[in-house]
Design a protein around this motif. Sequence first.
Motif, PDB file in Angstrom:
ATOM      1  N   SER A  52     -31.362  -4.494  38.567  1.00  0.00           N
ATOM      2  CA  SER A  52     -31.110  -3.133  39.026  1.00  0.00           C
ATOM      3  C   SER A  52     -31.240  -2.194  37.836  1.00  0.00           C
TER       4      SER A  52
ATOM      5  N   GLN B 159     -32.162 -11.142  39.834  1.00  0.00           N
ATOM      6  CA  GLN B 159     -32.424  -9.838  40.441  1.00  0.00           C
ATOM      7  C   GLN B 159     -32.098  -8.785  39.391  1.00  0.00           C
TER       8      GLN B 159
ATOM      9  N   TYR C 114     -26.451  -8.304  41.380  1.00  0.00           N
ATOM     10  CA  TYR C 114     -27.565  -8.825  40.620  1.00  0.00           C
ATOM     11  C   TYR C 114     -27.151  -9.448  39.301  1.00  0.00           C
TER      12      TYR C 114
ATOM     13  N   ASP D 267     -34.258  -2.982  42.789  1.00  0.00           N
ATOM     14  CA  ASP D 267     -33.804  -2.040  43.817  1.00  0.00           C
ATOM     15  C   ASP D 267     -34.276  -0.621  43.546  1.00  0.00           C
TER      16      ASP D 267
END
Length: 435
Positions: free
Chosen positions: A91, A89, A73, A36
Amino acid sequence: MAFGLVLVVLIIFCHFQTVDPVLADCLAINYELMGDNSCMSAGVTQPANTLEGAMIKFYCQSLLIRTPTGIDYCPIKVCQSNGTWSNAQLSCNNLECFNSTSQLYIGRRTCTSTGKTCQSWNSQQPHAHNYTQTADFPENSVISAKNYCRDPKGSRGQPWCYTTDPQVEFEFCDVPSCNSISQDQGVCTGNYCGDPDSHITGDNLCTRLHPIGVYDRHVGALVFLNCTSLLLGFTSAINYCPVRRCGNDFLWTSGSVSCAQNECYNASESQQYQGRRTCTQSGLSCQRWDSQTPNSHPYTTASYFPDTTVSAAGAYCRDPNNSGQPWCYTTNPNVTYEPCDIKQCSSMSFDNGTCSAGDLEMDNFVRVESDVTGYTTNTSFPDRNAISCGRYCGQESLCALFAFEKESKICTLFNENPVDMTVIICSSLRCYVRT
């Protein structure tokens, strides 16, 4: 504005021995890792093998300050029994570490250190628990805590969560202390600023600051800051501007926020506004009223201002011509003046000087040992807290600002002085001002 990032990592493993047929083998694959933040550097820890249960962990090599997390995430891939890697994921921002106490961690990690998915805090399945009160979580909401790693009540000293695995009640999350990571100052390559750093000065401990809405990071972009709660009876003790601008040097301008009653104005009384805002609605700095450069003006006497003198009006937003809204001349030669983004008091939500339940106990304020220069203080205050300190400040006519030191439980009150802040030490009966 959070930027999406796709990292493609190729891991190649060569096998020269027979794989245990009982265990699935996820083999080496190309895979995508969703992030992100476009201004980050991510790394990967390669697994010892690709057999069932093997883990690939991702980490941020540099963390940018104050990046709002845009996704839920888990930075771990696990080799599953079906022979595929689980999704991951990542961050990279300072919310993904915790400062001072793990109870305040408010990041969005959703898996444990072994990659197990976290159970939602508002669920009692598969594991029943007693963390059901809003005060247990930094969001002040069980629902908003979702299935994020948390340390409710500071019970374990490190972010953790119950897992969705019926066989594993809870596990710790691999969330580092902010002291153990390296953060830059929000500067990254390209023609845009990094993320606004965390050095935002406030003048009230009993408030919450936050950016208003989403924001861009290109040159000229603005970040507006606001208070989510305002306390009655506090005078702003700092010159401030709740707007940050991405400058041509790719750095954010400095910003500070005052959460005080006089940072709004009453309808039809804008000329009486005495707050200390020093920037316009677009973030331009205000020109001093006792200056005629770069913009000349006729407001040269104290009669136009609620302040004692034109000089005392400084570069604060004012409404000398009673236009109906505070404004100021700007220091930009190409922009004569602009209105200031100051709300009417009727549109604001004020509490009564407390940020949570609790009453002021005057007995908790121990009398100082002397009331002359060189005084000393008693530092044993077992029941004193930030709430009572703030309310005590509100009851003292001399007090404009308070500070509460959590570890020593020292409550210090300040008097606003045109030159500097004069320290006031208060007993249970009166305040002593050190001159």
